[in-house]
Each structure stands twice: as structure tokens, then as C-alpha cells.
Design a protein around this motif. Structure first.
Motif, PDB file in Angstrom:
ATOM      1  N   GLY A  47      -3.296  -3.340  -7.489  1.00 59.43           N
ATOM      2  CA  GLY A  47      -2.437  -4.247  -6.732  1.00 59.43           C
ATOM      3  C   GLY A  47      -3.187  -4.967  -5.629  1.00 59.43           C
ATOM      4  N   THR A  48      -2.987  -6.291  -5.545  1.00 59.69           N
ATOM      5  CA  THR A  48      -3.573  -7.078  -4.467  1.00 59.69           C
ATOM      6  C   THR A  48      -2.486  -7.904  -3.792  1.00 59.69           C
ATOM      7  OG1 THR A  48      -4.145  -8.949  -5.908  1.00 59.69           O
ATOM      8  CG2 THR A  48      -5.829  -7.240  -5.605  1.00 59.69           C
ATOM      9  N   VAL A  49      -2.677  -8.152  -2.507  1.00 57.90           N
ATOM     10  CA  VAL A  49      -1.745  -8.956  -1.713  1.00 57.90           C
ATOM     11  C   VAL A  49      -2.505 -10.168  -1.200  1.00 57.90           C
ATOM     12  CG1 VAL A  49      -0.267  -9.007   0.324  1.00 57.90           C
ATOM     13  CG2 VAL A  49      -0.489  -6.881  -0.978  1.00 57.90           C
ATOM     14  N   ASP A  50      -1.939 -11.362  -1.418  1.00 53.04           N
ATOM     15  CA  ASP A  50      -2.506 -12.605  -0.908  1.00 53.04           C
ATOM     16  C   ASP A  50      -1.359 -13.389  -0.285  1.00 53.04           C
ATOM     17  OD1 ASP A  50      -3.933 -14.861  -0.311  1.00 53.04           O
ATOM     18  OD2 ASP A  50      -4.268 -15.465  -2.390  1.00 53.04           O
ATOM     19  N   GLY A  51      -1.141 -13.192   1.009  1.00 53.11           N
ATOM     20  CA  GLY A  51       0.003 -13.816   1.679  1.00 53.11           C
ATOM     21  C   GLY A  51       1.297 -13.215   1.161  1.00 53.11           C
ATOM     22  N   ASP A  52       2.149 -14.045   0.564  1.00 51.90           N
ATOM     23  CA  ASP A  52       3.416 -13.578   0.005  1.00 51.90           C
ATOM     24  C   ASP A  52       3.333 -13.331  -1.500  1.00 51.90           C
ATOM     25  OD1 ASP A  52       4.607 -13.716   2.480  1.00 51.90           O
ATOM     26  OD2 ASP A  52       5.421 -15.717   2.168  1.00 51.90           O
TER      27      ASP A  52
END
Length: 99
Positions: A47-52
Motif C-alpha cells: 500500500g502507498t499513499v500519494d495525497g488523497d
């Protein structure tokens, strides 16, 4: 708006609309979690998060084994995304964060 939370989700699949509960637990620019539904529970991987926007992989084992590539954008308490399911194509994913 942070991406963390539990979301009641619907996925439009070749087997009909599937309900699931997606849990997202951010850890900086990565996250862990799982999705649980009629076909069992699948852990979220890579899992990766880039802003929203969140991206992850998971492996479905029922009714057959298939690797899934997923992406979703979270706007407020709403989630909208796509699940790429190999030869089954791409499926729409929607969800709403639980209060």
C-alpha cells in the motif's frame, strides 16, 4: 482529509456487485489494512499513499486465485477507484467512510 478509516465498499464484478469493508491504516506514505466481504478477508499489500490517492495489491483466492491491482481516491468521506483483475478487466470500486 486523511485516508485512514474503515469504508463500506461496493465493487462491480462479473459475479455481480460485491459488498466489502475496507480498512486503511496509514504509516507515513505507506499503509496496511484488509478488505473483508462475502468472499472472505484479503490483506492489502504494498500500500502507498500519494495525497488523497491510495494504491495497493491483494490476492483473491475464492472462487479462484487472481492478483488484483487497486487504486482509489478519497474525497472527504467518499472513496472511488478501480480494481484491475487480470483477464476479468477493470472493475469499479466505491465506498463511504464509517463515522
Amino acid at each position: 482529509m486523511p485516508v485512514a478509516g474503515t469504508y463500506d465498499c461496493l465493487t462491480k464484478t462479473p459475479m455481480g456487485t460485491q459488498k466489502g469493508v475496507l480498512t486503511v491504516v496509514p504509516e507515513g506514505d505507506t499503509f496496511t489494512g484488509e478488505i473483508s466481504g462475502d468472499l472472505g478477508t484479503m490483506p492489502l499489500e504494498n500500500g502507498t499513499v500519494d495525497g488523497d490517492t491510495i494504491r495497493w495489491k491483494m490476492t483473491m483466492t475464492k472462487p479462484m486465485k487472481i492478483d488484483l491491482d487497486c487504486t482509489a481516491t478519497i474525497t472527504g468521506d467518499d472513496l472511488a477507484g478501480k480494481i484491475k483483475a487480470g483477464f476479468f478487466g477493470t472493475m469499479d470500486l466505491t465506498g463511504t467512510r464509517r463515522a
